[in-house]
Design a protein around this motif. Structure first.
Motif, mmCIF file in Angstrom:
data_model
loop_
_atom_site.group_PDB
_atom_site.id
_atom_site.type_symbol
_atom_site.label_atom_id
_atom_site.label_comp_id
_atom_site.label_asym_id
_atom_site.label_seq_id
_atom_site.Cartn_x
_atom_site.Cartn_y
_atom_site.Cartn_z
ATOM 1 N N HIS A 260 0.816 -1.217 0.000
ATOM 2 C CA HIS A 260 0.000 0.000 0.000
ATOM 3 C C HIS A 260 0.848 1.264 0.000
ATOM 4 O O HIS A 260 0.370 2.335 -0.383
ATOM 5 N N ILE A 261 2.110 1.179 0.402
ATOM 6 C CA ILE A 261 2.948 2.381 0.387
ATOM 7 C C ILE A 261 3.366 2.745 -1.043
ATOM 8 O O ILE A 261 3.857 3.851 -1.284
ATOM 9 N N LEU A 262 3.155 1.818 -1.995
ATOM 10 C CA LEU A 262 3.504 2.082 -3.389
ATOM 11 C C LEU A 262 2.331 2.637 -4.180
ATOM 12 O O LEU A 262 2.440 2.865 -5.380
ATOM 13 N N ALA A 263 1.193 2.817 -3.534
ATOM 14 C CA ALA A 263 0.018 3.407 -4.192
ATOM 15 C C ALA A 263 -0.450 4.564 -3.323
ATOM 16 O O ALA A 263 -0.788 4.361 -2.154
ATOM 17 N N VAL A 264 -0.454 5.757 -3.890
ATOM 18 C CA VAL A 264 -0.803 6.941 -3.097
ATOM 19 C C VAL A 264 -2.190 6.762 -2.493
ATOM 20 O O VAL A 264 -3.168 6.504 -3.200
ATOM 21 N N SER A 265 -2.278 6.870 -1.179
ATOM 22 C CA SER A 265 -3.526 6.580 -0.473
ATOM 23 C C SER A 265 -3.676 7.529 0.710
ATOM 24 O O SER A 265 -2.956 8.527 0.835
ATOM 25 N N GLY A 266 -4.600 7.180 1.590
ATOM 26 C CA GLY A 266 -4.836 7.991 2.772
ATOM 27 C C GLY A 266 -3.615 8.105 3.660
ATOM 28 O O GLY A 266 -3.414 9.123 4.336
ATOM 29 N N LEU A 267 -2.794 7.061 3.677
ATOM 30 C CA LEU A 267 -1.562 7.097 4.466
ATOM 31 C C LEU A 267 -0.670 8.244 4.002
ATOM 32 O O LEU A 267 -0.167 9.037 4.803
ATOM 33 N N HIS A 268 -0.472 8.357 2.684
ATOM 34 C CA HIS A 268 0.373 9.409 2.131
ATOM 35 C C HIS A 268 -0.224 10.789 2.398
ATOM 36 O O HIS A 268 0.484 11.709 2.825
ATOM 37 N N ILE A 269 -1.521 10.934 2.130
ATOM 38 C CA ILE A 269 -2.181 12.226 2.320
ATOM 39 C C ILE A 269 -2.169 12.618 3.793
ATOM 40 O O ILE A 269 -1.971 13.790 4.137
ATOM 41 N N GLY A 270 -2.377 11.633 4.677
ATOM 42 C CA GLY A 270 -2.360 11.916 6.113
ATOM 43 C C GLY A 270 -1.019 12.450 6.568
ATOM 44 O O GLY A 270 -0.944 13.434 7.325
ATOM 45 N N VAL A 271 0.049 11.818 6.103
ATOM 46 C CA VAL A 271 1.398 12.275 6.459
ATOM 47 C C VAL A 271 1.646 13.662 5.880
ATOM 48 O O VAL A 271 2.182 14.556 6.558
ATOM 49 N N LEU A 272 1.240 13.862 4.615
ATOM 50 C CA LEU A 272 1.446 15.149 3.952
ATOM 51 C C LEU A 272 0.675 16.268 4.655
ATOM 52 O O LEU A 272 1.225 17.351 4.913
ATOM 53 N N VAL A 273 -0.578 16.028 4.983
ATOM 54 C CA VAL A 273 -1.412 17.036 5.641
ATOM 55 C C VAL A 273 -0.837 17.390 7.015
ATOM 56 O O VAL A 273 -0.782 18.568 7.396
ATOM 57 N N SER A 274 -0.406 16.371 7.760
ATOM 58 C CA SER A 274 0.178 16.624 9.085
ATOM 59 C C SER A 274 1.402 17.523 8.984
ATOM 60 O O SER A 274 1.572 18.467 9.780
ATOM 61 N N ALA A 275 2.248 17.250 7.986
ATOM 62 C CA ALA A 275 3.462 18.059 7.812
ATOM 63 C C ALA A 275 3.115 19.494 7.409
ATOM 64 O O ALA A 275 3.683 20.459 7.938
ATOM 65 N N ILE A 276 2.162 19.642 6.488
ATOM 66 C CA ILE A 276 1.781 20.991 6.020
ATOM 67 C C ILE A 276 1.163 21.804 7.153
ATOM 68 O O ILE A 276 1.518 22.972 7.368
ATOM 69 N N MET A 277 0.239 21.189 7.892
ATOM 70 C CA MET A 277 -0.433 21.901 8.978
ATOM 71 C C MET A 277 0.536 22.260 10.096
ATOM 72 O O MET A 277 0.420 23.330 10.717
ATOM 73 N N PHE A 278 1.506 21.399 10.345
ATOM 74 C CA PHE A 278 2.514 21.679 11.375
ATOM 75 C C PHE A 278 3.305 22.933 11.001
ATOM 76 O O PHE A 278 3.517 23.827 11.828
ATOM 77 N N ILE A 279 3.705 23.010 9.727
ATOM 78 C CA ILE A 279 4.488 24.158 9.262
ATOM 79 C C ILE A 279 3.649 25.433 9.288
ATOM 80 O O ILE A 279 4.094 26.497 9.764
ATOM 81 N N LEU A 280 2.404 25.348 8.781
ATOM 82 C CA LEU A 280 1.544 26.534 8.708
ATOM 83 C C LEU A 280 1.188 27.069 10.093
ATOM 84 O O LEU A 280 1.079 28.286 10.294
ATOM 85 N N LYS A 281 1.014 26.164 11.047
ATOM 86 C CA LYS A 281 0.705 26.612 12.410
ATOM 87 C C LYS A 281 1.930 27.221 13.076
ATOM 88 O O LYS A 281 1.809 28.165 13.867
ATOM 89 N N LYS A 282 3.093 26.674 12.767
ATOM 90 C CA LYS A 282 4.322 27.203 13.350
ATOM 91 C C LYS A 282 4.587 28.645 12.907
ATOM 92 O O LYS A 282 5.109 29.462 13.676
ATOM 93 N N ILE A 283 4.240 28.935 11.657
ATOM 94 C CA ILE A 283 4.457 30.305 11.168
ATOM 95 C C ILE A 283 3.232 31.185 11.420
ATOM 96 O O ILE A 283 3.136 32.302 10.910
ATOM 97 N N LYS A 284 2.270 30.630 12.196
ATOM 98 C CA LYS A 284 1.080 31.363 12.646
ATOM 99 C C LYS A 284 0.279 31.968 11.483
ATOM 100 O O LYS A 284 -0.105 33.127 11.482
ATOM 101 N N MET A 285 0.040 31.102 10.521
ATOM 102 C CA MET A 285 -0.745 31.504 9.356
ATOM 103 C C MET A 285 -2.221 31.599 9.740
ATOM 104 O O MET A 285 -2.724 30.813 10.540
ATOM 105 N N ASN A 286 -2.927 32.568 9.174
ATOM 106 C CA ASN A 286 -4.372 32.717 9.398
ATOM 107 C C ASN A 286 -5.088 31.417 9.043
ATOM 108 O O ASN A 286 -4.760 30.765 8.051
ATOM 109 N N LYS A 287 -6.100 31.043 9.835
ATOM 110 C CA LYS A 287 -6.751 29.746 9.640
ATOM 111 C C LYS A 287 -7.439 29.628 8.283
ATOM 112 O O LYS A 287 -7.471 28.542 7.689
ATOM 113 N N PHE A 288 -7.996 30.709 7.761
ATOM 114 C CA PHE A 288 -8.628 30.664 6.442
ATOM 115 C C PHE A 288 -7.574 30.548 5.339
ATOM 116 O O PHE A 288 -7.796 29.880 4.327
ATOM 117 N N VAL A 289 -6.438 31.195 5.549
ATOM 118 C CA VAL A 289 -5.333 31.079 4.592
ATOM 119 C C VAL A 289 -4.796 29.647 4.616
ATOM 120 O O VAL A 289 -4.466 29.071 3.573
#
Length: 738
Positions: A260-289
């Motif tokens: 399943h790691i060779l087919a883009v799935s919820g696992l990949h998106i979950g990891v990607l979303v967690s990383a993006i949200m972590f970065i955006l929250k760290k730089i205190k980005m507006n929630k709508f942005v």
């Protein structure tokens, strides 16, 4: 007094179930599949009966609840029932147009000219290449026809093509229909297949789409900085395309239970979303942005991954979660999952029948319903909470996808339950690093050397996969399981998590249903008992292939067949393994495939013609037997029929009688030769519309032929005329036995 509920109701989930059942009902009803249609109707009736019982129980004084509360629950149940029926009808109607369109896929006879654009699924092997073309125009000599469906192309040699290339060639097209073995490909938008000689295929660099430019550039970047295998694994992880992945690597990941790691799935998106949200929250980005940036990235990534159901499902759920976070609404996983399902099926009803959709939604449903219960049970036996949670997650997802795995794959690895506990944390790091470095180095190519960092973690994953894949006792082969096994798993999950009844009743029901489920799985693992002699013909586009079963000893006659097709045949025939192979038609470019068949089935003996150079074969396959013109296996005697230095037919002597199997397309001289030398046989088998035997007469007791041949055999003696019967999911066979 505490209010009691019987079930925790989500109207969105009810609508999702109604839409799925409506699509299933409409699909099977339209194709006149009576048994499946009746099963769905019966399931709908059972669901409605359960709702009626619950409403009646709530409206009576059986439950000591406040009258107002009972009224509210009754209203919700009534609304849910109405929603279910409305969406069920919408689902039934929505599938009619795509099914009707697929049923009108045009058949092309003889050689045609094809022109199209390479769009996806480029898989290169040592001796062949497979790719898809879209926007194809077919010229049959009388008119030019633009086909709506993609064409899967198989080349006779290794062939280099890129996304966006314009290809033109002459070939014979095989049309896909729902009643054939390849019918499932229609759900993925593929309507035709063909085999093309490399020397007959013209390639021109076409205008690439933006997606093709990104993917081709990323692939070249990976190839430049990583070794070949790691580059192709990385490309599969990023986009879900296994274009350069060898069969050995695919099998290794599959047997380790981590494919399943060779087919883009919820696992990949979950990891990607967690990383993006972590970065955006760290730089205190507006929630709508944050919402805008996250949505843009997910939509763009889904576009690069061709909007597969698993990627769309995960992206929609991530956006819903972010919206809930912004507006301070309690997030409900089941409702979010249902919203994703409703959106996907509204745009593409056929997505329901794809493996990607089924695995993705079943995994998340298992995480929501089964995993919490299993985690609590594991904690009670003193397992640490983190370990209990990880193990419960792995067990739940593997259990939920078992029926789909058994019906679609050759083998299922239960070792994945353990493997994923170790691999997933490492994969999370690998994926984030790979994603960031791969896309940064697209803009700044000199940064490509940083790909060596995720490659280190990838090496650890490969080492684990290699070790686990060699533990053979964890790999199971089983035949197709019924629709009811999946239904039982879902019912058990719902009872355990969503039914708010006394524990002893809940676990009592679950125990009874689980026992029934285990019994059904065990029954599915029992092979057929083939008494006496059986000769089983199967449809095969590339060559004539049949199975001879003598007291459960299985001999495959003919080797010009894909291993994936052999897997399908054996599962539908309920045969565990192949004991012998008579490879009278062996070709050097199909050697790897033959090795794969032998390894998967523990073949005891393989018979090869003496004029074949078998030195390389003997290094890779044990127990090789060389034969001149004939070979004997048990009561079966096979003779090869030669004309002008080529094998044009095989002649079988069996306890069932004599059988003549000509090659797919003998020319008129070869056909005449067969008529002169085999004027009388018990069984004649034909597999191609352009056989040239239709202009002559052969005396026979039984004629077995492909369904498509019926209009073309009028000049043959009609006595004992049989058509290859449809068997189960479009699998065609004619079984002759004493």
């Amino acid at each position: 007094m505490t209010n009691k509920r019987i079930v925790n109701i989500r109207i969105t989930f009810v609508a999702f179930v109604g839409l799925m059942l409506g699509i299933l009902f409409g699909f099977n009803w339209y194709l006149n599949r009576i048994k499946t249609t009746l099963a769905i109707v019966m399931l709908v009736c059972v669901l409605m009966l359960c709702v009626a019982i619950i409403i009646y129980a709530i409206k009576t004084k059986a439950y000591n609840e406040k009258i107002e509360y009972r009224k509210n629950i009754s209203k919700i149940l009534l609304v849910s029932s109405i929603v279910f029926f409305v969406v069920f009808i919408l689902g039934t109607v929505s599938i009619v147009f795509p099914v009707s369109k697929a049923n009108n896929i045009r058949d092309f006879y003889g050689t045609v000219k094809v022109n199209g654009v390479v769009c996806d699924n480029i898989v290169s092997e040592d001796t062949s290449t497979r790719f898809l073309i879209k926007d194809a125009v077919v010229d049959n000599g009388e008119e030019q026809v633009k086909v709506d469906y993609k064409i899967v192309v198989y080349t006779t040699k290794n062939f280099v093509v890129n996304l966006g290339d314009q290809v033109a060639f002459e070939t014979e097209l095989e049309s896909f229909h729902f009643d054939t073995n390849n019918g499932k490909k229609i759900f993925q938008g593929v309507g035709y297949s063909c085999y093309v000689g490399v020397d007959k295929c013209e390639v021109e660099a076409g205008k690439q789409s933006f997606k093709d430019i990104i993917k081709n550039s990323t692939y070249q970047n990976l190839i430049s900085n990583l070794n070949y295998d790691n580059a192709n694994i990385s490309y599969a992880i990023l986009f879900g395309d296994k274009q350069g992945l060898s069969q050995d690597l695919s099998d290794m990941f599959s047997y380790a239970g981590i494919s399943h790691i060779l087919a883009v799935s919820g696992l990949h998106i979950g990891v990607l979303v967690s990383a993006i949200m972590f970065i955006l929250k760290k730089i205190k980005m507006n929630k709508f942005v944050r919402l805008g940036i996250l949505s843009a990235i997910l939509v763009f990534y889904s576009y690069l991954c061709s909007f597969t159901p698993s990627v769309c499902r995960a992206s929609i759920m991530a956006i819903v979660l972010t919206l809930c976070d912004i507006y301070l609404i309690e997030y409900d996983s089941l409702s979010s999952l249902s919203i994703a399902g409703l959106i996907i099926l509204a745009f593409s009803p056929f997505a329901l029948f794809t493996i990607s959709f089924q695995l993705s939604f079943l995994c998340i449903f298992a995480i929501i319903s089964l995993a919490p219960t299993l985690s609590k049970m594991l904690e009670k036996i003193k397992l640490p909470k983190v370990l209990a949670s990880s193990l419960a997650l792995s067990i739940a997802t593997n259990l939920a996808i078992l029926p789909v795995g058994f019906n679609n794959f050759a083998k299922v690895s239960l070792l994945g339950i353990i493997t994923n506990i170790f691999v997933l944390p490492i994969f999370s790091i690998t994926y984030v690093l790979l994603f960031v470095v791969a896309f940064v180095s697209l803009i700044l190519p000199f940064m490509g050397f940083l790909l060596k960092v995720p490659e280190l973690f990838l090496h650890i994953i490969k080492t684990i996969a290699d070790y686990v894949s060699n533990i053979k006792f964890g790999i199971f082969k089983i035949f197709n399981v019924s629709f009811w096994t999946l239904t039982l798993i879902l019912i058990i999950s719902i009872i355990l998590h969503f039914f708010m009844i006394k524990k002893y009743i809940k676990f009592g029901l679950s125990f009874v249903l689980t026992s029934l489920l285990i019994t059904m799985f065990l029954m599915s693992a029992i092979p057929n008992n083939y008494s006496n002699d059986n000769l089983i013909f199967v449809q095969n586009y590339k060559g004539n292939v049949c199975y001879y079963v003598e007291d459960n000893i299985v001999t495959l006659i003919g080797s010009n067949i894909k291993n994936s097709r052999v897997v399908t045949d054996l599962k539908n025939l309920h045969i565990k393994n192949i004991d012998n192979i008579i490879a009278y038609d062996l070709q050097l470019n199909s050697l790897n495939n033959l090795v794969e068949i032998c390894n998967d089935n523990s073949v005891k003996n393989i018979y090869v013609p003496s004029d074949f150079n078998y030195s390389e074969l003997s290094k890779r396959i044990p127990n090789i037997n060389i034969f001149e013109l004939n070979v004997e296996v048990g009561s079966l005697r096979l003779e090869t029929v030669h004309y002008d230095g080529y094998i044009i037919a095989v002649y079988l002597k069996t306890s069932l009688g004599t059988v003549l199997i000509p090659e797919i397309k003998p020319n008129k001289k070869e056909a005449r030769f067969l008529m002169d030398n085999f004027s009388k046989v018990d069984i004649l088998y034909l597999n191609n519309t352009d056989t040239n035997l239709g202009v002559y007469n052969i005396s026979h007791k039984r004629l077995i032929c492909n369904k498509s041949l019926e209009p073309n055999v009028i000049s043959l003696d009609k006595a004992g005329f049989y058509i290859l019967n449809k068997y189960k999911e479009g699998f065609a066979l004619w079984n002759l036995k004493n």
